[in-house]
Enzyme design. Structure first.
Site, short mmCIF file in Angstrom:
data_model
loop_
_atom_site.label_atom_id
_atom_site.label_comp_id
_atom_site.label_asym_id
_atom_site.label_seq_id
_atom_site.Cartn_x
_atom_site.Cartn_y
_atom_site.Cartn_z
CG ASN A 221 -8.88 -3.96 -0.27
OD1 ASN A 221 -8.90 -2.97 -1.01
ND2 ASN A 221 -7.81 -4.74 -0.14
CD GLU B 279 -3.22 -15.29 7.21
OE1 GLU B 279 -2.20 -15.13 7.91
OE2 GLU B 279 -3.73 -14.36 6.57
NE ARG C 43 1.38 -12.96 4.82
CZ ARG C 43 0.32 -12.39 4.24
NH1 ARG C 43 -0.87 -12.49 4.79
NH2 ARG C 43 0.45 -11.69 3.14
CG HIS D 28 3.32 -9.77 3.78
ND1 HIS D 28 2.52 -9.18 2.85
CD2 HIS D 28 3.51 -11.03 3.35
CE1 HIS D 28 2.25 -10.03 1.88
NE2 HIS D 28 2.84 -11.15 2.17
CG HIS E 282 -3.52 -15.44 0.13
ND1 HIS E 282 -3.95 -14.36 0.89
CD2 HIS E 282 -2.18 -15.27 -0.03
CE1 HIS E 282 -2.93 -13.57 1.16
NE2 HIS E 282 -1.84 -14.10 0.63
CD GLU F 236 -7.14 -12.54 5.17
OE1 GLU F 236 -6.08 -12.68 5.81
OE2 GLU F 236 -7.18 -12.21 3.98
CD GLU G 291 -1.75 -9.45 8.09
OE1 GLU G 291 -2.95 -9.65 8.34
OE2 GLU G 291 -1.23 -9.67 6.99
CG ASP H 187 -7.14 -4.36 3.30
OD1 ASP H 187 -6.03 -4.92 3.39
OD2 ASP H 187 -8.22 -4.94 3.53
NE ARG I 29 -4.41 -13.89 10.34
CZ ARG I 29 -4.73 -13.04 9.38
NH1 ARG I 29 -5.66 -13.32 8.51
NH2 ARG I 29 -4.09 -11.90 9.28
CG ASP J 46 -2.45 -15.65 3.90
OD1 ASP J 46 -3.30 -16.54 3.72
OD2 ASP J 46 -2.73 -14.44 4.05
CG HIS K 169 -6.84 -9.06 8.04
ND1 HIS K 169 -7.88 -8.61 7.25
CD2 HIS K 169 -5.77 -9.17 7.22
CE1 HIS K 169 -7.44 -8.47 6.01
NE2 HIS K 169 -6.17 -8.80 5.97
CD1 TRP L 37 -10.13 -14.42 -4.00
CD2 TRP L 37 -7.98 -15.01 -4.21
NE1 TRP L 37 -9.58 -13.65 -4.97
CE2 TRP L 37 -8.25 -13.99 -5.13
CE3 TRP L 37 -6.67 -15.55 -4.18
CZ2 TRP L 37 -7.29 -13.49 -6.00
CZ3 TRP L 37 -5.73 -15.04 -5.04
CH2 TRP L 37 -6.04 -14.02 -5.94
CE1 TYR M 249 -4.84 -10.73 -3.42
CE2 TYR M 249 -4.35 -12.14 -1.54
CZ TYR M 249 -4.92 -10.99 -2.07
OH TYR M 249 -5.56 -10.10 -1.24
O1 EZ4 Z 1 -5.79 -10.53 1.26
O2 EZ4 Z 1 -5.99 -7.54 3.21
O3 EZ4 Z 1 -3.39 -11.60 5.81
N1 EZ4 Z 1 -3.56 -10.74 5.00
C1 EZ4 Z 1 -4.06 -10.94 3.77
C2 EZ4 Z 1 -4.29 -9.72 2.93
C3 EZ4 Z 1 -5.70 -9.71 2.39
C4 EZ4 Z 1 -6.14 -8.32 2.05
C5 EZ4 Z 1 -7.58 -8.31 1.59
O4 EZ4 Z 1 -8.10 -7.03 1.60
O5 EZ4 Z 1 -4.32 -12.05 3.38
O6 EZ4 Z 1 -3.39 -9.67 1.87
CO CO Z 2 -4.43 -13.54 4.93
#
Ligand code: EZ4
Ligand code: CO
Length: 402
Positions: free
Chosen positions: A37, A236, A147, A122, A212, A262, A339, A316, A283, A210, A312, A402, A159
């Site tokens: 991605n 996560e 999630r 999600h 992130h 991921e 997921e 993407d 993951r 998540d 994951h 992140w 995000y």
């Molecule tokens: O940030 O797939 O668990 N899934 C995630 C996604 C990732 C994107 C990154 O390309 O956290 O949203």
């Molecule tokens: Co994630």
């Protein structure tokens, strides 16, 4: 049988995907996902310039030997670009082996260990009321695990919270857009979200969250501790994971299970995490972790240390990756969760596939091979459009992780 041809197909049916197609001299084809991605063309060039010339004439049956050849032979090991390229070749060769054997790939991996692959959706929304409605929608669709992500009061875009609900897509601009972040606001808000979700849905639904990669270990420890009453299935990516020993601190403070991986691309990225039992779910996934061959190695190591899988599966990761992941998920003894974010109708049409969702499970195709293909003429109607993942800044403008 020999590899006669291999080509890279870049297409954008709503989002970008990179796919490798390998063709044998007997006319058997195999496909592998190579999508990274926001950095898609780097992998496409790696394959076209450096890998495909070395594949022509090789025996497609030699999956392990080809993996070792590409991994060791490059001299420059690991990294997401290299490992996504190797993954694409590996996945395509498993697809070919399945077709030649007349068996779905999960049969070649030892056969079925369960009836279906439990997936999580999600649910995301700006407000708590809206996210409750989203969770209800997933529960109505039959999902057993969800999630949950919400906006944070006082912050603009967050995000993990997207405008389009069922078809979540974070890569939103050619040049990275910017989101804002406040750890204090986030840590204050999230426990109240899960309190309301549990009150509404009871103990039966599996809940995940998540982070992130946005916290430090001690902040993540506090979050995990504050979420304990709501019995999450996992928290996560609590912290950026380059420093594997950072998870020791989180682990000492909370019983909230931890999932990570991921962005991992080899077993070396999680070796300490797994061996010291610092995580509960790994993951990593097929496309970014060296294909079925290497991901199985990661899962086997994890299985020795009470760590289950949680691959994951965001948008993407193409239907080619999802197909491959499902065969592995069905076969490994230590599967946990998969997921599953739905692809758009345009994406599904470009990648005809035989996996299906039913009652909270995904079921891989029973066709020989992976049970997925790419419609190359349809793919050609969707030219590549640059799209990057956003960056994150603190309220004072500092670049955040992140
Ligand atoms: O940030 O797939 O668990 N899934 C995630 C996604 C990732 C994107 C990154 O390309 O956290 O949203
Ligand atoms: Co994630």
């Amino acid at each position: 049988m020999r590899i006669a041809d291999a080509r890279v197909i870049v297409t954008c049916p709503g989002r970008n995907f990179v796919t490798l197609k390998i063709v044998t001299d007997d006319g058997v084809t195999g496909v592998g996902d190579a999508t990274l991605n926001g950095r898609e063309l780097a992998v496409a060039a790696y394959l076209t310039e450096h890998v495909i010339p070395a594949l022509i004439g090789r025996d497609p049956a030699r999956i392990e030997d080809t993996w070792q050849y590409l991994y060791k032979g490059a001299y420059w090991r690991r990294g997401p670009v290299t490992m996504s390229a190797i993954a694409a070749v590996d996945t395509a060769l498993w697809d070919i082996k399945g077709k030649v054997a007349g068996l779905p790939v999960y049969q070649l991996l030892g056969g079925r260990s369960r009836e279906g692959v439990t997936v999580y959706g999600h649910a995301n929304a700006e407000t708590v009321d809206d996210v409750l409605a989203e969770i209800a929608r997933y529960a109505d669709l039959g999902y057993r695990a969800v999630r949950v992500q919400t906006g944070v009061p006082g912050l603009g875009t967050t995000y993990g919270v997207s405008k389009d609900k069922l078809f979540y897509e974070p890569a939103d601009a050619a040049i990275a857009s910017e989101a804002t972040w406040s750890t204090e606001a986030y840590l204050n808000h999230v426990p109240s979200v899960f309190a309301q979700v549990r009150a509404e849905f009871g103990p039966g639904l599996k809940l995940l969250h998540d982070v992130h990669h946005r916290l430090t270990p001690i902040e993540a420890a506090r979050l995990g501790k504050s979420l304990e009453p709501y019995a999450l299935t996992w928290m996560e990516d609590p912290v950026p994971a380059e420093l594997q020993e950072g998870f020791r601190l989180i682990r000492r403070h909370t019983t909230t299970p931890i999932a990570v991986g991921e962005v991992f691309n080899t077993v070396w990225d999680c070796e300490t995490l797994v061996r010291e039992q610092l995580i509960d779910y790994i993951r990593a996934t097929v496309v970014h972790a060296g294909g079925i061959t290497h991901l199985r190695r990661i899962f086997d190591l994890a299985g020795l240390y009470h760590v289950r899988t949680g691959s994951h599966g965001a948008t993407d990761l193409s239907p080619v990756c999802m197909s491959a992941a499902l065969h592995l998920d069905l076969a490994v003894p230590n599967f946990g969760l998969q997921e599953y974010m739905r692809h758009t109708a345009e994406t599904d049409a470009v990648f005809p596939h035989g996996y299906r969702f039913e009652g909270g499970y995904l079921h891989p195709s029973e066709e020989p091979g992976l049970g997925v293909d790419i419609d190359e003429s349809l793919a050609a109607e969707y030219p590549y459009r640059p799209a990057a993942l956003p960056v994150n800044r603190l309220l004072d403008g500092t670049m955040h992780s992140w």
